[in-house]
Design a protein around this motif. Sequence first.
Motif, PDB file in Angstrom:
ATOM      1  N   HIS A 192       0.895  -8.723   8.677  1.00 47.70           N
ATOM      2  CA  HIS A 192      -0.041  -9.380   7.755  1.00 47.70           C
ATOM      3  C   HIS A 192       0.567  -9.526   6.363  1.00 47.70           C
ATOM      4  O   HIS A 192      -0.147  -9.798   5.395  1.00 47.70           O
ATOM      5  N   GLY A 193       1.874  -9.315   6.262  1.00 49.55           N
ATOM      6  CA  GLY A 193       2.572  -9.499   4.987  1.00 49.55           C
ATOM      7  C   GLY A 193       2.375  -8.364   4.002  1.00 49.55           C
ATOM      8  O   GLY A 193       2.587  -8.544   2.801  1.00 49.55           O
ATOM      9  N   ILE A 194       1.996  -7.183   4.488  1.00 53.10           N
ATOM     10  CA  ILE A 194       1.759  -6.034   3.610  1.00 53.10           C
ATOM     11  C   ILE A 194       2.761  -4.938   3.954  1.00 53.10           C
ATOM     12  O   ILE A 194       2.947  -4.597   5.132  1.00 53.10           O
ATOM     13  N   LYS A 195       3.376  -4.397   2.925  1.00 52.22           N
ATOM     14  CA  LYS A 195       4.332  -3.300   3.092  1.00 52.22           C
ATOM     15  C   LYS A 195       3.607  -1.971   2.894  1.00 52.22           C
ATOM     16  O   LYS A 195       2.852  -1.814   1.931  1.00 52.22           O
ATOM     17  N   LEU A 196       3.833  -1.017   3.810  1.00 55.46           N
ATOM     18  CA  LEU A 196       3.275   0.326   3.674  1.00 55.46           C
ATOM     19  C   LEU A 196       4.392   1.288   3.306  1.00 55.46           C
ATOM     20  O   LEU A 196       5.426   1.346   3.974  1.00 55.46           O
ATOM     21  N   GLU A 197       4.170   2.017   2.227  1.00 53.19           N
ATOM     22  CA  GLU A 197       5.061   3.098   1.829  1.00 53.19           C
ATOM     23  C   GLU A 197       4.241   4.376   1.874  1.00 53.19           C
ATOM     24  O   GLU A 197       3.051   4.358   1.557  1.00 53.19           O
ATOM     25  N   PHE A 198       4.868   5.477   2.268  1.00 54.75           N
ATOM     26  CA  PHE A 198       4.146   6.747   2.236  1.00 54.75           C
ATOM     27  C   PHE A 198       5.109   7.864   1.892  1.00 54.75           C
ATOM     28  O   PHE A 198       6.308   7.775   2.138  1.00 54.75           O
ATOM     29  N   LYS A 199       4.546   8.885   1.264  1.00 60.28           N
ATOM     30  CA  LYS A 199       5.342  10.073   0.947  1.00 60.28           C
ATOM     31  C   LYS A 199       4.432  11.289   0.990  1.00 60.28           C
ATOM     32  O   LYS A 199       3.214  11.190   0.788  1.00 60.28           O
ATOM     33  N   PHE A 200       5.050  12.398   1.281  1.00 64.71           N
ATOM     34  CA  PHE A 200       4.336  13.666   1.341  1.00 64.71           C
ATOM     35  C   PHE A 200       4.635  14.432   0.067  1.00 64.71           C
ATOM     36  O   PHE A 200       5.784  14.530  -0.346  1.00 64.71           O
ATOM     37  N   LYS A 201       3.585  14.929  -0.558  1.00 62.34           N
ATOM     38  CA  LYS A 201       3.726  15.644  -1.824  1.00 62.34           C
ATOM     39  C   LYS A 201       2.873  16.904  -1.740  1.00 62.34           C
ATOM     40  O   LYS A 201       1.660  16.829  -1.520  1.00 62.34           O
ATOM     41  N   SER A 202       3.516  18.035  -1.905  1.00 62.94           N
ATOM     42  CA  SER A 202       2.799  19.309  -1.846  1.00 62.94           C
ATOM     43  C   SER A 202       1.952  19.510  -3.093  1.00 62.94           C
ATOM     44  O   SER A 202       2.251  18.969  -4.158  1.00 62.94           O
ATOM     45  N   HIS A 203       0.923  20.273  -2.932  1.00 63.11           N
ATOM     46  CA  HIS A 203       0.082  20.746  -4.027  1.00 63.11           C
ATOM     47  C   HIS A 203      -0.773  19.673  -4.688  1.00 63.11           C
ATOM     48  O   HIS A 203      -1.251  19.881  -5.794  1.00 63.11           O
ATOM     49  N   ASN A 246       2.341   7.947  13.272  1.00 70.60           N
ATOM     50  CA  ASN A 246       1.166   7.070  13.182  1.00 70.60           C
ATOM     51  C   ASN A 246       1.261   6.142  11.976  1.00 70.60           C
ATOM     52  O   ASN A 246       0.892   4.965  12.064  1.00 70.60           O
ATOM     53  N   LEU A 247       1.739   6.641  10.848  1.00 73.02           N
ATOM     54  CA  LEU A 247       1.867   5.812   9.649  1.00 73.02           C
ATOM     55  C   LEU A 247       2.921   4.729   9.833  1.00 73.02           C
ATOM     56  O   LEU A 247       2.750   3.598   9.349  1.00 73.02           O
ATOM     57  N   VAL A 248       4.002   5.041  10.553  1.00 76.76           N
ATOM     58  CA  VAL A 248       5.011   4.015  10.847  1.00 76.76           C
ATOM     59  C   VAL A 248       4.375   2.901  11.674  1.00 76.76           C
ATOM     60  O   VAL A 248       4.588   1.708  11.411  1.00 76.76           O
ATOM     61  N   SER A 249       3.546   3.271  12.660  1.00 77.02           N
ATOM     62  CA  SER A 249       2.856   2.266  13.479  1.00 77.02           C
ATOM     63  C   SER A 249       1.916   1.409  12.635  1.00 77.02           C
ATOM     64  O   SER A 249       1.873   0.182  12.788  1.00 77.02           O
ATOM     65  N   ILE A 250       1.174   2.041  11.739  1.00 76.91           N
ATOM     66  CA  ILE A 250       0.293   1.289  10.841  1.00 76.91           C
ATOM     67  C   ILE A 250       1.115   0.353   9.967  1.00 76.91           C
ATOM     68  O   ILE A 250       0.759  -0.812   9.759  1.00 76.91           O
ATOM     69  N   GLY A 251       2.253   0.842   9.467  1.00 71.94           N
ATOM     70  CA  GLY A 251       3.129   0.013   8.636  1.00 71.94           C
ATOM     71  C   GLY A 251       3.646  -1.207   9.383  1.00 71.94           C
ATOM     72  O   GLY A 251       3.720  -2.306   8.818  1.00 71.94           O
ATOM     73  N   GLU A 252       4.005  -1.032  10.646  1.00 70.71           N
ATOM     74  CA  GLU A 252       4.479  -2.165  11.451  1.00 70.71           C
ATOM     75  C   GLU A 252       3.365  -3.195  11.625  1.00 70.71           C
ATOM     76  O   GLU A 252       3.601  -4.401  11.550  1.00 70.71           O
ATOM     77  N   SER A 253       2.157  -2.712  11.845  1.00 70.60           N
ATOM     78  CA  SER A 253       1.022  -3.622  12.004  1.00 70.60           C
ATOM     79  C   SER A 253       0.703  -4.337  10.690  1.00 70.60           C
ATOM     80  O   SER A 253       0.431  -5.545  10.678  1.00 70.60           O
ATOM     81  N   ILE A 281       0.870  -1.177   0.000  1.00 71.89           N
ATOM     82  CA  ILE A 281       0.000   0.000   0.000  1.00 71.89           C
ATOM     83  C   ILE A 281       0.907   1.226   0.000  1.00 71.89           C
ATOM     84  O   ILE A 281       1.821   1.331   0.824  1.00 71.89           O
ATOM     85  N   THR A 282       0.664   2.134  -0.927  1.00 70.48           N
ATOM     86  CA  THR A 282       1.404   3.394  -0.985  1.00 70.48           C
ATOM     87  C   THR A 282       0.428   4.521  -0.734  1.00 70.48           C
ATOM     88  O   THR A 282      -0.605   4.608  -1.396  1.00 70.48           O
ATOM     89  N   LEU A 283       0.757   5.379   0.216  1.00 69.73           N
ATOM     90  CA  LEU A 283      -0.045   6.562   0.511  1.00 69.73           C
ATOM     91  C   LEU A 283       0.720   7.797   0.074  1.00 69.73           C
ATOM     92  O   LEU A 283       1.890   7.970   0.439  1.00 69.73           O
ATOM     93  N   ILE A 284       0.071   8.643  -0.707  1.00 65.00           N
ATOM     94  CA  ILE A 284       0.610   9.943  -1.090  1.00 65.00           C
ATOM     95  C   ILE A 284      -0.315  10.981  -0.477  1.00 65.00           C
ATOM     96  O   ILE A 284      -1.513  10.994  -0.770  1.00 65.00           O
ATOM     97  N   THR A 285       0.234  11.809   0.405  1.00 63.03           N
ATOM     98  CA  THR A 285      -0.584  12.790   1.109  1.00 63.03           C
ATOM     99  C   THR A 285       0.183  14.100   1.255  1.00 63.03           C
ATOM    100  O   THR A 285       1.289  14.240   0.738  1.00 63.03           O
ATOM    101  N   ASP A 286      -0.405  15.056   1.939  1.00 64.16           N
ATOM    102  CA  ASP A 286       0.190  16.373   2.139  1.00 64.16           C
ATOM    103  C   ASP A 286       0.157  16.676   3.631  1.00 64.16           C
ATOM    104  O   ASP A 286      -0.354  15.881   4.423  1.00 64.16           O
ATOM    105  N   PHE A 287       0.685  17.805   4.031  1.00 61.50           N
ATOM    106  CA  PHE A 287       0.666  18.175   5.446  1.00 61.50           C
ATOM    107  C   PHE A 287       0.514  19.675   5.583  1.00 61.50           C
ATOM    108  O   PHE A 287       0.799  20.429   4.657  1.00 61.50           O
ATOM    109  N   ASP A 288       0.022  20.078   6.774  1.00 64.55           N
ATOM    110  CA  ASP A 288      -0.176  21.497   7.067  1.00 64.55           C
ATOM    111  C   ASP A 288       1.096  22.144   7.596  1.00 64.55           C
ATOM    112  O   ASP A 288       1.518  23.185   7.125  1.00 64.55           O
TER     113      ASP A 288
END
Length: 174
Positions: free
Chosen positions: A111-122, A100-107, A82-89
Motif C-alpha cells: 500500500h506504499g507505506i514503509k514500516l520501521e520498528f525498534k525495541f527500546k527498553s524502559h 509478525n511485524l516483518v509480515s505487517i511491513g510487507e503487507s 509508520i514507526t513503532l517503538i516497543t519493548d519485549f519481555d
Amino acid sequence: MSRLTPEAELELPAAIPSGPKEKETRIFYGDRGFSFKTLFLDYLTGAKTVTVEDPYIRMSHQVSNFLRFCETCVEAGTVETITLITDFDDEFKKQEVESNLVSIGESLAEHGIKLEFKFKSHIHDRRIELSNDWTITLGRGLDIYQRPDTWMDIGANDLDLRQCQETNIVYTKR
C-alpha cells in the motif's frame, strides 16, 4: 416575496473550523463504539509519518491491535511511514513479534507505506506522534479492547461493537 436590495448586507456567521479538534476522550469499562477508525482516522488524515510508542506490543492480540491501527493508517491515504517503538519481555517473544511485524511491513509495502520498528527498553508512556503536528496520548496504548467471550461473538471482528477497557485518550496539537 421580499427581495434584498444591493445596499442590504447580510451578517454571516463566522466559518466553523473543520477538521479534528483538541480534546480528551474518556472511555469507560464496557463502552462500545470506539474502533481505531473512529478514534484516529480524522487525526491521521494529512500525516505522512506516524510514530507509535507503545511498550506493550508483545502478545498476539496486541500485535493484532497494531495491525488494525496500520489498516486505519492505510485508510487515511496520506501516511508514508509508520514507526513503532516497543519493548519485549524475553528474547523468544521478541523474535515472534519481530516476525509478525516483518509480515505487517510487507503487507503495508503493498500500500506504499514503509514500516520501521525498534525495541527500546524502559519505555512506559504510550503515544502517537503525527507529522501533521498532532500528538495522541494513549492511557492504555492500543490495547483498549476487552477479549470477547468467544471469537464468534458480535464485536469479535468489528471493534466499534467490541466492549472496551477503561482509558483516556488525549489529542493535542503541537
